[in-house]
Design a protein around this motif. Structure first.
Motif, PDB file in Angstrom:
ATOM      1  N   GLY A 105       0.778  -1.209   0.060  1.00 12.14           N
ATOM      2  CA  GLY A 105       0.076  -0.008   0.021  1.00 12.14           C
ATOM      3  C   GLY A 105       0.749   1.342  -0.058  1.00 12.14           C
ATOM      4  O   GLY A 105       0.518   2.275  -0.792  1.00 12.14           O
ATOM      5  N   LEU A 106       1.955   1.064   0.998  1.00  9.66           N
ATOM      6  CA  LEU A 106       2.602   2.345   0.710  1.00  9.66           C
ATOM      7  C   LEU A 106       3.548   2.671  -0.605  1.00  9.66           C
ATOM      8  O   LEU A 106       3.651   3.645  -0.971  1.00  9.66           O
ATOM      9  N   ARG A 109       1.410   4.216  -3.067  1.00 13.49           N
ATOM     10  CA  ARG A 109       1.372   5.750  -2.813  1.00 13.49           C
ATOM     11  C   ARG A 109       2.610   6.635  -3.460  1.00 13.49           C
ATOM     12  O   ARG A 109       2.220   7.801  -3.324  1.00 13.49           O
ATOM     13  N   LYS A 111       5.662   8.373  -5.254  1.00 15.34           N
ATOM     14  CA  LYS A 111       5.785   9.380  -6.439  1.00 15.34           C
ATOM     15  C   LYS A 111       7.253   8.814  -6.853  1.00 15.34           C
ATOM     16  O   LYS A 111       8.122   9.251  -6.320  1.00 15.34           O
ATOM     17  N   ALA A 211       8.211  10.003   3.064  1.00 15.78           N
ATOM     18  CA  ALA A 211       6.923   9.198   3.062  1.00 15.78           C
ATOM     19  C   ALA A 211       7.012   7.848   3.907  1.00 15.78           C
ATOM     20  O   ALA A 211       5.876   7.157   3.686  1.00 15.78           O
TER      21      ALA A 211
END
Length: 226
Positions: A105-106, A109, A111, A211
């Protein structure tokens, strides 16, 4: 031999190296600290003369046997850029599939590229068949050619940062497909696909750290004595 310097004494004809004062040393430390992998670019072009200057400085990098094996390919054609984006999408999907749970999931996300917004895209290839340098320094370590190209990439990164230009290194690519899309000689090996442009935002810490993907560790954990 006529004209040879006396042993132990400086050559009177040698150039004098510049003296770098404390202010320069401090500024260089700041440059290293603010050199970041940029993925978010502003909608502003880079002047062709600036790009030429940056490449000229990258070309000043050291190389094994003075082989200068780097080959800079400016990717300007829309169809070729789209081929690289499609290459990334496929490789990124495969990378995502290799993670599970929260880590997946990380990853989803993050970029991880600036392939759409970056005004300048540059592929750096290593010419593994170059005759320049006559093989000096790479008989036992042929990978030194690729390492020399990495030196050129890092030199470019610092030169760009010094002028307020951001640079991102896209490594989530199939290198063979990238070479085919750019129609380079078969003996060229992709070392780096780079995005350059003015960054949307500036940060002193890595984006992956912000992040929550991975934090930088201390130097003491990277030093060993034997």
């Amino acid at each position: 031999m006529s004209g040879a310097p006396t042993s132990g004494k400086p050559d009177a004809g040698a150039a004098r190296a510049p003296a770098f004062d404390a202010a320069f040393v401090d500024a260089f430390h700041d440059l290293l600290g603010w050199r970041r992998d940029v993925r978010r670019f502003a909608d502003a072009p880079l002047a062709p003369a600036l790009v030429e200057t940056l490449l000229a400085q990258a070309h000043m990098a050291p190389s094994v046997g003075n082989s200068q094996p780097w080959r800079f390919v400016l990717v300007e054609d829309d169809a070729r850029r789209e081929a690289i984006r499609e290459n990334f999408r496929k490789a990124n999907a495969e990378a995502l599939a290799s993670y599970d749970g929260e880590r997946a999931g990380l990853y989803a996300r993050l970029k991880l590229e600036g392939l759409t917004a970056a005004p300048v895209q540059l592929a750096v290839f290593c010419d593994e068949g170059t005759c320049q340098g006559d093989g000096l320094g790479r008989r036992t370590m042929p990978e030194m050619l690729a390492y020399s190209c990495v030196c050129a990439v890092n030199t470019l990164w610092l030169a760009a940062r010094a002028r307020g230009v951001g640079m991102g290194w896209v490594s989530i690519l199939d290198p063979l497909r990238a070479g085919e899309a750019l129609e380079v000689p078969s003996g060229w090996r992709l070392v780096a696909y780079l995005c350059l442009g003015y960054p949307v935002e500036e940060h002193p810490d890595p984006e992956l750290e912000r992040a929550g993907w991975e934090a930088r560790s201390g130097l003491s954990e990277r030093i060993f004595r034997r």
